[in-house]
Design a protein around this motif. Structure first.
Motif: not given
Length: 509
Positions: A98, A188-189, A192, A197, A210, A215, A222, A225, A229, A232
């Motif tokens: 992300v 992308c937030h 989930p 999803r 993402g 996020p 979050h 993610l 994905i 972060e």
């Protein structure tokens, strides 16, 4: 002669049959009595393949239906340093993860660079039809030799590069799951949720990117993610990029005093509400407290009166006449700069639209009318535009230099997105943007403002006085207080209010 183990895709899952000789795959597989075969979640495709390859197990991969692409971009720009850094971080993380960048920081071009670095069939998922068409226009211009399609809004294409809304991608997740090697989740937030999803869970895509400005979710999902994905991998804020990729900018908070009549009425309503909350032993300092209040308001006449008082007090804070006077002053001061005005409710949008003859956009605005209004705003025929929540996400208005927030929620995401509407430089490399946040003093709005800027009230003075950015690293906010036409210092403005849990009006978002 033993049969070759085969990995195949089956409606959002993988089937591995017959079982390979090794053991690594067993960590991912579950026996399915219905088909008498081992089944594996599609999202674990990459881990399973890598595990089988690592131990030298021979198998036939019939799951993947994605394909390599010849991506020769006809539109290339010198990437900003943060775009190059983000791309490098994504590659280093195995092309999964992300990237958090503020609105207008060039996330779409970053995605194009990721596609060029990973030339495989790609699915791009976006939250709105407006964004879907923006991505489509960008990608058809960037890759004219590759067929780009749409899924959503009446379109159901089957193309090597596909742009889809979250809703449509979730509905068709089982069919899409093995066709794309690269998944790009814009904003992308949104992923989930229980409905969305499956786009990630039913997909075997080994590469995932993402993109979002914020996020974090209030429900804490979050953290999902990381699985859907990847971790972060890169983050920059509006403060980090000011004067570089984004316009230099300043946030000015204007505090407006309620009239004496509004103040008396506001205090009376708050007292009615707080008397009930104390009797019911409910504190509004958390989401749970708000939920308890909603439940209690449905059980008794006193509860209903308290909820009505709560709503009416909120309406006074959001729609005080003082804000309308400040709006008139700001519009006159900055004319003919193109200006965006944001409110929290449609009623205020329509009121201001009628009083000032300003074009308005809400969720009720027809698509064609909305497109026409935005086009005339971009071209300069309209100098000012007012909206509620519909311009928070996915609208490109690089000509706007002034934003005025008359009211909003406590959402940091909404705040950053609204700021992002005026941060895009466009053709003006020396652009300086201003965002005004107009807040009713000594009301729930003060606390709401602190929440959306990402700091606790007790930390706010210290962070600002030391020149530090806030928890979300939004630039420090200059404060001005309007009383009877005079302006007082920040310290005087802040010293007038006291807070406890039951002063908060807005725990709902």
């Amino acid at each position: 002669m033993p049969r070759t183990p085969t990995l195949s895709f089956d409606r959002g899952t993988l089937i591995l049959h017959p079982p390979p000789r090794g053991k690594s795959w067993m960590d991912y597989a579950t026996w399915d009595d219905r088909v008498e075969k081992f089944r594996i979640p599609a999202i674990q495709y990459r881990q399973v393949v890598e595990a089988l390859q690592a131990e030298g197990s021979y198998f036939s991969d019939e799951a993947k239906a994605f394909e390599p692409l010849e991506l020769s971009p006809s539109m290339e720009m010198e990437p900003y340093p943060h775009q190059s850094e983000a791309l490098a971080a994504w590659k280093l993380a195995g092309r999964r993860g992300v990237v958090v960048l503020p609105t207008a920081a060039g996330k779409t071009y970053l995605a194009q660079l990721a596609m060029q670095a990973t030339p495989r069939s790609t699915l791009i998922v976006v939250p709105t039809l407006d964004l879907m068409h923006q991505w489509y226009a960008h990608l058809t211009a960037a890759f004219p030799d590759v067929e780009v399609g749409l899924l959503g809004g009446g379109s159901r294409d089957r193309t090597p590069i596909l742009v889809s809304t979250y809703d449509s991608a979730a509905i068709h997740a089982e069919a899409l799951g093995n066709r794309y090697a690269l998944l790009i989740f814009d904003e992308c937030h949104h992923l989930p949720t229980d409905f969305n999803r499956v786009i990630a869970e039913y997909a075997i895509a080994p590469y995932r990117l993402g993109l979002t400005a914020t996020p974090e979710r209030t429900d804490g999902k979050h953290s999902d993610l990381n699985l859907l994905i990847g971790q972060e991998i890169y983050r920059k804020t509006a403060a980090d990029l000011a004067g570089k990729a984004l316009a230099e900018h300043e946030v000015v908070q204007i505090k407006v005093k309620l009239s004496q009549h509004e103040r008396d009425r506001y205090n009376q309503l708050i007292q009615t509400r707080n008397d009930f909350l104390r009797e019911a032993k409910i504190s509004l300092g958390s989401l749970k407290g708000w939920q308890l209040f909603v439940q209690a308001s449905a059980r008794s006449a006193a509860g209903r009166r308290a909820m009505i008082a709560h709503r009416q007090a909120k309406e006074i804070a959001l729609g005080t006449d003082g804000k309308i006077r400040i709006l008139a002053d700001l519009l006159a001061e900055h004319y003919p700069e193109r200006t965006l005005i944001f409110t929290a409710d449609n009623a205020t949008v329509y009121r201001i639209s009628q009083e000032f003859l300003i074009p308005a956009i809400t969720h009720q605005t027809p698509v064609k009318e909305r497109h026409e209004v935005l086009t005339k705003f971009r071209e300069g025929e309209y100098k000012t535009l007012i909206a509620s929540h519909v311009l928070n996400e996915g609208v490109d208005v690089p000509a706007a230099r002034i934003a005025i927030i008359l009211s909003g929620t406590g959402s940091a995401r909404e705040y950053i997105q609204r700021l992002g509407r005026v941060l895009r430089k466009g053709k003006d490399k020396d652009k300086f943007a201003l965002m005004y946040e107009v807040v009713a003093e000594d009301t729930s709005e003060e606390r709401t403002s602190v929440r959306r800027r990402g700091v606790k009230r007790s930390e706010e003075r210290g962070a600002r006085s030391e020149g530090k950015v806030t928890q979300l690293e939004i630039l420090p906010t200059k404060q001005i207080t309007y009383g009877s036409g005079d302006r007082t210092s920040q310290r005087a403005a802040e010293s007038s209010g006291k807070w406890d849990d039951n002063n908060s009006l807005e725990t709902e978002e």
